[in-house]
Design a protein around this motif. Sequence first.
Motif, short mmCIF file in Angstrom:
data_model
loop_
_atom_site.label_atom_id
_atom_site.label_comp_id
_atom_site.label_asym_id
_atom_site.label_seq_id
_atom_site.Cartn_x
_atom_site.Cartn_y
_atom_site.Cartn_z
N TYR A 38 -5.78 3.63 4.53
CA TYR A 38 -5.43 2.90 3.30
C TYR A 38 -4.89 1.52 3.66
O TYR A 38 -3.71 1.21 3.46
N GLN A 68 -13.90 -2.50 -6.43
CA GLN A 68 -12.62 -2.51 -7.12
C GLN A 68 -11.83 -3.73 -6.64
O GLN A 68 -12.05 -4.23 -5.54
N ASP A 87 2.60 6.50 -3.60
CA ASP A 87 3.95 7.05 -3.80
C ASP A 87 3.86 8.57 -3.77
O ASP A 87 3.71 9.22 -4.80
N ASN A 109 0.79 -1.23 0.00
CA ASN A 109 0.00 0.00 0.00
C ASN A 109 0.82 1.28 0.00
O ASN A 109 0.26 2.37 -0.12
N THR A 168 -5.55 -0.71 -4.45
CA THR A 168 -5.50 -0.74 -5.91
C THR A 168 -4.14 -0.36 -6.48
O THR A 168 -3.84 -0.65 -7.64
N SER A 169 -3.31 0.31 -5.68
CA SER A 169 -2.00 0.74 -6.15
C SER A 169 -1.10 1.00 -4.96
O SER A 169 -1.57 1.11 -3.82
N ILE A 170 0.19 1.11 -5.22
CA ILE A 170 1.16 1.42 -4.16
C ILE A 170 1.29 2.94 -4.07
O ILE A 170 1.72 3.59 -5.03
N CYS A 185 -8.88 -5.64 -5.06
CA CYS A 185 -7.82 -5.38 -4.08
C CYS A 185 -6.62 -6.25 -4.41
O CYS A 185 -6.72 -7.48 -4.46
N ASN A 186 -5.48 -5.63 -4.63
CA ASN A 186 -4.27 -6.37 -4.97
C ASN A 186 -3.81 -7.27 -3.83
O ASN A 186 -3.21 -8.32 -4.07
#
Length: 437
Positions: free
Chosen positions: A260, A376, A272, A154, A268-270, A378-379
Amino acid sequence: MGKVPRILSWRNMLVLSLAVNFSLILRILKGTDGGNSSYLVSIWPVVSNSLDRTVYGDSKWPVVSTTASGSSSLSSASCTYNETQEDDHRIINLKLGDPMVYERYWQEMGHMTTMVIAGWQSLSYFSDNNNELCWFLEPELAKEIVRVHKVVGNAVTQDRYIVVGTGSTQLYQAALYALSPHDDSGPINVVSAAPYYCSYPLITDCLKSGLYRWGGDAKTYKEEGQYIELVTSPNNPDGILRESVVNRSEGILIHDLAYYWPQYTPITSIADHDVMLFTASKSTGHAGMRIGWALVKDKETAKKMTEYIELNTIGVSKVSQLRVAKVLKAVSDSCGNETAKSFFEHSYDAMFERWKLLKQASKTTKGFTVPDFASQRCNFLGKAFEPQPAFAWLKCEEGIVDCEKFLREKKNILTKMFVPYYGNLNNAMIETFNHLR
């Protein structure tokens, strides 16, 4: 009072922290008996194990406790229950909240996170980390922070400086101190898109600093020059993933990513970003340890944040840092256990069950509705689901003019007005665990 932001598409909106029993709310709002007793199920249960009291105006109200244990088919979801008799003088207190929802999980973990600290340990101000930047950061905590973010995916940790603070509130103030111009240009404006966490203006202006001041809603911000925008994602109070709004070259961003984590929203994304704030109170439920951490890209910013904490509290409790390090280690270890659920799977299930009950209640009562979130993937969990925040954003229906008054006087539910919309009774917003930030 200004117009309600476009994100508030409902006419009567309020934020209601889920430190409350959904089945009891259903019974109260319907006005039915529902039997002799009711089982309480909450997302952020009230902290007390016994009857407590709180003050509203000149009146003292008894508080319904929600932390007693009970057996149910939801036990695997780390739910908490309490049985209470019908009583017209009892109220549901939603002015306060506490992340006791994870208590059962940590009880079941037994001694895995138990620590024994000898009296001669942690005497020094300094940590043995050979870290000239954040000299009070315990190396074990730094290691486990990096590890848990890599496990969950995350937030970026590579080439980042870790600054530890007494909760994310101190880190927020440290970031304002570090990012504000230290010259004679006057205080820099701090903005966030409404609806925003109601304590941000209070925290920003409490010291009446000459470096920064609260500048209001980012959506309507028009002033020229430098500014700091606070981006909370997922957002408190509406649970939506957010990006910056003002988007000007003079802007400096702080990302509050307290929620998060995969029990609240799909990863959904890392993330940054230049400055990212996290806290143990939301990630693992350990609010009482008062530990937060910032992942900071710029070394000078990290130095100034450390300088603020040094001036403010001469560092951060070593004992709390060591306890959080052990908790985070247990969390990461659980994610690699193929024979049992991870902490995040347990906490996801707990949140899922509570939101299911809340949605069922809202469909039955017809007096309130809850938002629809888009699913959505979830990775981390490897599946798609809707966000399930630790608070609820409810629409007040049936021509209710003053939401806070209606809930207090008609339904015996105490709530807290959401600061940006004081005075606009048709759009009262309620939330209850701001004191934990």
